[in-house]
Scaffold this motif. Sequence first.
Motif, short mmCIF file in Angstrom:
data_model
loop_
_atom_site.label_atom_id
_atom_site.label_comp_id
_atom_site.label_asym_id
_atom_site.label_seq_id
_atom_site.Cartn_x
_atom_site.Cartn_y
_atom_site.Cartn_z
N CYS A 53 -10.95 -2.46 1.44
CA CYS A 53 -10.02 -2.79 2.50
C CYS A 53 -9.83 -4.29 2.54
CB CYS A 53 -10.51 -2.28 3.84
SG CYS A 53 -9.45 -2.80 5.18
N VAL A 112 -7.07 2.32 0.12
CA VAL A 112 -8.53 2.23 0.21
C VAL A 112 -9.09 3.12 1.31
CG1 VAL A 112 -8.68 -0.11 -0.66
CG2 VAL A 112 -8.33 0.26 1.77
N CYS A 148 -1.66 -0.15 8.31
CA CYS A 148 -2.35 1.06 8.73
C CYS A 148 -2.47 1.13 10.24
CB CYS A 148 -3.72 1.13 8.09
SG CYS A 148 -4.73 -0.30 8.47
S1 SF4 Z 1 -3.63 -1.44 5.21
FE1 SF4 Z 1 -5.34 -0.83 3.88
S2 SF4 Z 1 -6.19 -2.73 3.14
FE2 SF4 Z 1 -4.90 -3.26 4.90
S3 SF4 Z 1 -6.27 -3.25 6.67
FE3 SF4 Z 1 -5.40 -1.20 6.50
S4 SF4 Z 1 -6.87 -0.05 5.29
FE4 SF4 Z 1 -7.33 -2.21 4.97
#
Ligand code: SF4
Lengths: 150, 477, 444
Positions: free
Chosen positions: C307, C353, C315
């Motif tokens: 991440c 991820v 997200c």
């Molecule tokens: S979009 Fe993916 S990489 Fe970015 S904070 Fe969320 S889980 Fe983590």
Amino acid sequence: MNFSIYGCKKFVVGSFDDEAVLFPAVKKVRAAGYKLHDVYTPFPVHGLDHAMGLRETSLHTAGFVYGLTGTTTALSVMGWVFTTDWPMNIGGKPHFPLPAFIPITFELTVLFAAVGMVLTFCYLCQLAPFVKNTFSTRVRQTICLSWRSK
Amino acid sequence: MHLKYESTLREPLVDGVKDYHQVTEDIISPIEAKPGKLWYIGFFISLVLLGFGAFSVFWEVYFGTGVWNLNKTIGWGYDITNFVWWVGIGHAGTLISAILLLFRQGWRTGVNRAAEAMTIFAVMCAGQFPIFHMGRVWMGFFILPYPNTRGPVWVNFNSPLLWDVFAISTYFTVSLLFWYSGLIPDFATVRDRAKTKLRKLLYGVASFGWTGSTKHWQRHEALSLVLAGLSTPLVLSVHTIVSFDFATSVIPGWHTTIFPPYFVAGAIFSGFAMVNTLLIITRKILGLEDYITIGHIEAMNKVIVLTGSVVGVAYLTELFMAWYGANPYEFDTFYKYRAAGPLGWSYWIMMSCNVISPQVFWFSKMRRNIMVTFVMSIIVNIGMWFERFVIICTSLYRDYLPSSWGYYRPSWPEVGFYVGTFGLFFTCFFLFAKYFPVIAVAEIKSVLKTTGKSYKEKMGKYEAQDVDAFAHDQAHH
Amino acid sequence: MLQDGIIEPAATALGGATFAADAAAAAGKISTKQGGKLELLYQKVAIGSGKEANNPWLQEMPDPITRATWDNYACISNTLAKTFHEELGDDYEINADRKVLTIKANGKEVKLPLLIVPGIHPETIAIAVGYGRGDAKLIGKAAGNIGKNAYPFVSFNGQTFDYFAADATATATGDKYPVGLTQTHNSYEGRPIVKETTLAEFVANPKEVNADRAKLHHYGEDFAHDATMYKDVHMVPGNGVKWGMSIDLNTCFGCGACTIACQAENNVSVVGKEQVIKAHEMHWLRIDRYFAGDVDNPEVVFQPMLCQHCDNAPCENVCPVAATNHSSEGINQMAYNRCIGTRYCANNCPYKVRRFNWRDWNGADSFEHNLYDVADMNDSLTRMVLNPDVVVRARGTMEKCSFCVQRLQDAKLTAKKQVVRLKMVKRKQLVNRLVLLTLSSSVT
Ligand code: SF4
Ligand code: SF4
């Protein structure tokens, strides 16, 4: 038919087959000075309300007010939650992201208006499940002029 | 003032020689008769499908979403594809009842009741998917913003999925109210005709004690008009919001501003196709050919060819923008992995079913051919299913990081769930066809004298009349 | 040439036995032998000689080069694969079933699925030892019934053991066997995901690596600040701690130790081969491996992927219940018990991820008899490997890298105690201190 209930009042019930006959009858009865209690029809006969001299319904206005209530509720609840009650960092967005609030605001406006109007409609017309109202009971109670399909 | 006359050039909406009584007889008597053999067979099959669907859902809820073939790359597959598909189908009903009411399209009266029922059942089916796609359905109530003692913990008003919750539940509620408020007077007609005690009781309850008083009719009309006015933006907003699920995300192939109009057009397209499928069967089985005429079917086919072409333009625009926008990820998604690549076949099914085949409806012969219409309505719905599949899966399976690229094939519980919603839909529809007036009796009666075939034939004297004299007559009716 | 990643661990780790030849020398031998292939035996990084075979974490750790789990197989080149009518491409990627080869050498034979490894010598077949240990009842649930034993191919040349056979033959059996890969696509498709250059080029023209950033200039001076709609409302500088992690891609050689360290620290579940095939593996930290350049002699790049704790995290925006949101310290955090499992966040994560608990891997679910445990990870003894500082996640919830938030908290608390005692640490120093403390606490 001619029968009386409630002692003093007299009601006359008439039955008509077609709106082409009904309209002149309504006109004449009113012109003759009788008070028209109601006309019962199995489908909406356009213009009958005007012929009977009924005033316009203000259900629309009620709907508008309900809608506004929905708008305010949505915006104020969302705003309060995100700015005051529990502010959170979500994706780095501002605490009052107006564009993101618009869909829900719109939906609640519609929801409040629709539900409010239907409930008002049911209240005004005294409609609810288990309300008993068949033609014969209506006649026995209050009816003066009616027309029904067979 | 309602016009008592309509040009004889317009096709009649009700065929045959009918008076008010005959209309009631035609539409209500199937409710009073015992259902036929076909009905029982159909109903039984629907129940079996529904049962299988319930079992598939049980399997998934008990053992986890892992029994589906979704994976780390493709988090949505059959579930959300089916959700969007059903919601799309659920657009035609409200569109027909609301938008066509506002546009004063008289032809809607024959089909609106069944179309609205279809809307409600389709939205019920659609709703199952977002519910059971959750990993923890039993915690599903978290999605509602209610005051609580956990913090307080609120929902995320930024999330398109939450907008969906509001949009779908509002849409369902309003459609249900609209539909039911239209049904009340017709239920009252069934009640007033009822010969058996039980029927009298049940339809008495269902008709809410409707009397048919003129004042009530007046309010009823006002209510219908405002509900129609509200439903019109609502129906457009619902699929717009569903499209936001994709449009507001960052995945190439999802992140496109064209989605709202494109989704709405697609929804109308698939919805009208589904209405055609159902009505062609219903009019045949219930013998309602006089009320659901070829004219109705043709009108819907016109909408199908229009919206199908709108959708086609949207597909081409997307392709153009994928190139013109110069975003390499979007370019790859569209040209390498959507129109080609391991899932490319789905794109071409979509293209041929949605864009190419509906073009036959440019020909009036085809539009008025029941068999062609029926086959086309099914092809269109297959195509629209693949449209959603293409959007969801071919965008996800090969997105930004090639290390995570994957593939997706549904497992049996996913297919079972989908099949189960057909069971749910048709169970409801069979019950509706048997116990509800499938055509709005009151509405048909109110247009009978202007648009009924036998009445139109007598319009000769008006046709001959001078325009001013006619207007004068009408005004002093 | 064989890839370094395969050969090196084998060569260094095979304690007593001297590995007779490097691949070039071995390949030299083949040219004298018509028709025969060189069969090489190697030890996988995770399983070693086989002594780690009963460790489910290591069984599920993807091999650095092949990204395969839970099996051994015959690594062959593109060229050799073509003789079996198999090649890299969409079909190869989307199907887990691999053609099974019969490999004969030294009068022994073994049937193993083939895996295409670009860059391996065309006449070489590489097989990992340490598999095929026998029945699960005898050897243990993780190691049992997995792979085939390749040790019979080892021969004794009078002085040392030969971990190769020069006269091997391979024939297709017509059967197929599924192999669980965690990564199926090998190329980064020219995307600016990994940037490669040589040291010489870099020294000569250090700006070139980031030349593509010029494209972003029309957004403003600083892309990170000028291209966002949201003007840093939450990230006021000097407002406390802000965590970050740097990974030196020059140093990483893809061993995967961090994957396992992360798995041990964060109670990441083992899912088993079937579920790996369904792409349900749970690793919070994975190593992406890409081949670049010539298909027959490619470069290999490794990129640990976890991440990114994006500042404007996509997200977070989409979670309907706000189960994932941003901490004031810049961490994208997950409230597991708030998650209802819509998987929307995972779809919208550009790095892919996020990991979903597809089944009940660890008994944290309230439903009975639906535990999905492939390797006895849930009896009361083995559960003692769980880290008590980290919660186990229930079925149907999303999880992902937390930046080891438990360690960050621990470090902060330790720091706080010391600050109270010293009563005089300026904010800037405090931040530095915290970084140090975190480092030290992760060492302890
Ligand atoms: S979009 Fe993916 S990489 Fe970015 S904070 Fe969320 S889980 Fe983590
Ligand atoms: S970052 Fe991970 S994979 Fe790379 S060398 Fe370090 S421990 Fe090994």
